[in-house]
Motif scaffolding. Structure first.
Motif, PDB file in Angstrom:
ATOM      1  N   GLN A  56       0.842  -1.201   0.000  1.00  0.00           N
ATOM      2  CA  GLN A  56       0.000   0.000   0.000  1.00  0.00           C
ATOM      3  C   GLN A  56       0.874   1.246   0.000  1.00  0.00           C
ATOM      4  O   GLN A  56       1.900   1.294   0.680  1.00  0.00           O
ATOM      5  CB  GLN A  56      -0.915   0.011   1.222  1.00  0.00           C
ATOM      6  N   PRO A  57       0.504   2.286  -0.718  1.00  0.00           N
ATOM      7  CA  PRO A  57       1.312   3.513  -0.737  1.00  0.00           C
ATOM      8  C   PRO A  57       1.288   4.199   0.624  1.00  0.00           C
ATOM      9  O   PRO A  57       0.327   4.050   1.382  1.00  0.00           O
ATOM     10  CB  PRO A  57       0.631   4.373  -1.804  1.00  0.00           C
ATOM     11  N   PRO A  58       2.333   4.964   0.950  1.00  0.00           N
ATOM     12  CA  PRO A  58       2.358   5.696   2.222  1.00  0.00           C
ATOM     13  C   PRO A  58       1.174   6.642   2.344  1.00  0.00           C
ATOM     14  O   PRO A  58       0.708   7.215   1.346  1.00  0.00           O
ATOM     15  CB  PRO A  58       3.678   6.472   2.158  1.00  0.00           C
ATOM     16  N   ASP A  81      12.462 -15.949   5.551  1.00  0.00           N
ATOM     17  CA  ASP A  81      12.262 -14.498   5.463  1.00  0.00           C
ATOM     18  C   ASP A  81      13.122 -13.901   4.353  1.00  0.00           C
ATOM     19  O   ASP A  81      12.660 -13.063   3.566  1.00  0.00           O
ATOM     20  CB  ASP A  81      12.614 -13.832   6.792  1.00  0.00           C
ATOM     21  N   LEU A  82      14.383 -14.306   4.308  1.00  0.00           N
ATOM     22  CA  LEU A  82      15.289 -13.798   3.281  1.00  0.00           C
ATOM     23  C   LEU A  82      14.758 -14.095   1.886  1.00  0.00           C
ATOM     24  O   LEU A  82      14.741 -13.228   1.001  1.00  0.00           O
ATOM     25  CB  LEU A  82      16.678 -14.417   3.445  1.00  0.00           C
ATOM     26  N   GLU A  83      14.340 -15.317   1.681  1.00  0.00           N
ATOM     27  CA  GLU A  83      13.851 -15.719   0.365  1.00  0.00           C
ATOM     28  C   GLU A  83      12.576 -14.961   0.004  1.00  0.00           C
ATOM     29  O   GLU A  83      12.417 -14.484  -1.129  1.00  0.00           O
ATOM     30  CB  GLU A  83      13.598 -17.225   0.346  1.00  0.00           C
ATOM     31  N   TYR A  84      11.668 -14.842   0.955  1.00  0.00           N
ATOM     32  CA  TYR A  84      10.367 -14.220   0.684  1.00  0.00           C
ATOM     33  C   TYR A  84      10.511 -12.739   0.355  1.00  0.00           C
ATOM     34  O   TYR A  84       9.893 -12.238  -0.602  1.00  0.00           O
ATOM     35  CB  TYR A  84       9.448 -14.394   1.894  1.00  0.00           C
ATOM     36  N   PHE A  85      11.324 -12.010   1.131  1.00  0.00           N
ATOM     37  CA  PHE A  85      11.365 -10.561   1.002  1.00  0.00           C
ATOM     38  C   PHE A  85      12.371 -10.048  -0.020  1.00  0.00           C
ATOM     39  O   PHE A  85      12.479  -8.837  -0.225  1.00  0.00           O
ATOM     40  CB  PHE A  85      11.601  -9.912   2.371  1.00  0.00           C
ATOM     41  N   ARG A  86      13.065 -10.947  -0.697  1.00  0.00           N
ATOM     42  CA  ARG A  86      13.960 -10.517  -1.779  1.00  0.00           C
ATOM     43  C   ARG A  86      13.184  -9.807  -2.875  1.00  0.00           C
ATOM     44  O   ARG A  86      13.693  -8.888  -3.520  1.00  0.00           O
ATOM     45  CB  ARG A  86      14.701 -11.721  -2.372  1.00  0.00           C
ATOM     46  N   ASP A  87      11.957 -10.213  -3.095  1.00  0.00           N
ATOM     47  CA  ASP A  87      11.174  -9.661  -4.196  1.00  0.00           C
ATOM     48  C   ASP A  87       9.999  -8.810  -3.730  1.00  0.00           C
ATOM     49  O   ASP A  87       9.114  -8.470  -4.517  1.00  0.00           O
ATOM     50  CB  ASP A  87      10.659 -10.803  -5.081  1.00  0.00           C
ATOM     51  N   VAL A  88      10.003  -8.451  -2.440  1.00  0.00           N
ATOM     52  CA  VAL A  88       8.961  -7.595  -1.891  1.00  0.00           C
ATOM     53  C   VAL A  88       9.476  -6.159  -1.847  1.00  0.00           C
ATOM     54  O   VAL A  88      10.656  -5.917  -1.573  1.00  0.00           O
ATOM     55  CB  VAL A  88       8.553  -8.061  -0.480  1.00  0.00           C
ATOM     56  N   THR A  89       8.621  -5.206  -2.125  1.00  0.00           N
ATOM     57  CA  THR A  89       8.998  -3.794  -2.051  1.00  0.00           C
ATOM     58  C   THR A  89       8.152  -3.096  -0.992  1.00  0.00           C
ATOM     59  O   THR A  89       7.233  -3.679  -0.424  1.00  0.00           O
ATOM     60  CB  THR A  89       8.798  -3.103  -3.410  1.00  0.00           C
ATOM     61  N   GLY A  90       8.481  -1.823  -0.741  1.00  0.00           N
ATOM     62  CA  GLY A  90       7.665  -1.020   0.164  1.00  0.00           C
ATOM     63  C   GLY A  90       8.212  -0.891   1.566  1.00  0.00           C
ATOM     64  O   GLY A  90       7.547  -0.324   2.434  1.00  0.00           O
ATOM     65  N   TYR A  91       9.422  -1.396   1.824  1.00  0.00           N
ATOM     66  CA  TYR A  91      10.007  -1.235   3.158  1.00  0.00           C
ATOM     67  C   TYR A  91      11.333  -0.500   3.060  1.00  0.00           C
ATOM     68  O   TYR A  91      11.971  -0.453   2.009  1.00  0.00           O
ATOM     69  CB  TYR A  91      10.166  -2.575   3.875  1.00  0.00           C
ATOM     70  N   ASP A  92      11.746   0.082   4.198  1.00  0.00           N
ATOM     71  CA  ASP A  92      12.911   0.975   4.225  1.00  0.00           C
ATOM     72  C   ASP A  92      14.148   0.352   4.852  1.00  0.00           C
ATOM     73  O   ASP A  92      15.221   0.971   4.835  1.00  0.00           O
ATOM     74  CB  ASP A  92      12.557   2.248   5.007  1.00  0.00           C
TER      75      ASP A  92
END
Length: 290
Positions: A56-58, A81-92
């Motif tokens: 979701q956008p900020p 976690d490493l594998e899952y979030f390699r291709d996830v965006t939206g975090y800093d």
């Protein structure tokens, strides 16, 4: 560097009903937790809920930083976690618990190396929460990775030392100093441990004051009610701001007269003191939106 971060609020990764409330708490950063607050059989569900929210956008340009706390990298859950979030965006940035060597950060840095956030590598925030980690704080901070902050884990540390954690915090003087010095040496932030007494806000304020006195820039929180206390404790006070302005003004007047050193209120004023005053003013401007 990301931040600065005065308050870092944790929210369980399975409690999607709390995500928006955490983001609206006033915290400078929110950590969506996959580790301690998520039962082993719920890890995959938590990953999905967090990823959905991150998509979701900020809500605004001033929204809190979005961080994700993984499980320890050397566990099956951490690898997931490493594998899952390699291709996830939206975090800093990514919080990494139970870090004891720089190699862990370097491994994670390589895995996320091709996935840039705003044109830079993913910021890593290791949690130092064991005797080995504290003694290796400088090496961990200097890892060949984007180390944005060092986080101090007092509960795990005192458990391993078999000592109670106290309000006065004498048992934490050395480890806090180690973490703060290691962070300062590489230009990273130092963020202090959670305070587990949710209703004792007076003692929380004391704990913040002690942490700030040895060089911490902020503190982790486990409940939204802690956030205002933490933010206030790590924000320059009106008196600090006024003194900082006077220091800069006196020094600049002395420089204009050809002097490199002067005095104010019968105390010496030289460049290191002025630099500290300027940092105070910069922080004050940041937190006031100026």
């Amino acid at each position: 560097m990301i931040g600065p971060i005065r308050s870092l609020l944790f929210v369980p990764g399975t409690r999607s009903d709390r995500f928006s409330k955490a983001m609206a708490s006033g915290a400078d950063a929110v950590a969506f937790d996959l580790e301690d607050s998520v039962e082993a059989t719920q890890k995959e569900k938590a990953r999905g809920l967090i990823a959905e929210f991150l998509g979701q956008p900020p809500a605004s340009s001033s929204e809190a930083l979005r961080l994700v706390r993984f499980n320890a990298v050397d566990t099956e859950a951490g690898q997931g976690d490493l594998e899952y979030f390699r291709d996830v965006t939206g975090y800093d940035g990514v919080l990494l618990p139970k870090v004891e060597t720089p190699g862990i950060l370097e491994t994670v840095g390589r895995i996320f190396g091709s996935r840039a956030l705003a044109g830079r590598p993913v910021p890593l925030l290791p949690l130092l929460e064991s005797p080995r980690a504290i003694l290796r704080a400088a090496d961990i901070a200097a890892a060949d990775a984007f180390v944005a902050a060092l986080l101090f884990g007092a509960e795990d540390l005192t458990a391993q030392l078999a000592v109670p954690r106290t309000i006065d915090g004498d048992e934490l003087i050395f480890p806090r100093a180690q973490v703060a010095l290691a962070a300062a040496a590489v230009g990273a932030q130092a963020i202090d441990a959670v305070f587990t007494s949710l209703d004792d806000l007076t003692s929380l304020e004391r704990d913040c004051t002690r942490a700030r006195a040895v060089g911490f820039h902020g503190k982790m929180a486990i409940h939204p009610r802690q956030v205002p206390v933490i933010n206030a404790a790590f924000t320059p006070s009106a008196a600090e701001i006024e003194r900082a302005r006077r220091v800069v003004d006196v020094y600049e007047a002395a420089r204009a007269a050809g002097q490199g050193v002067t005095k104010m209120d019968n105390q010496m004023v030289e460049l290191p003191i002025v630099e500290r005053a300027r940092r105070t003013l910069a922080l004050a401007a940041r937190y006031s939106g100026g």
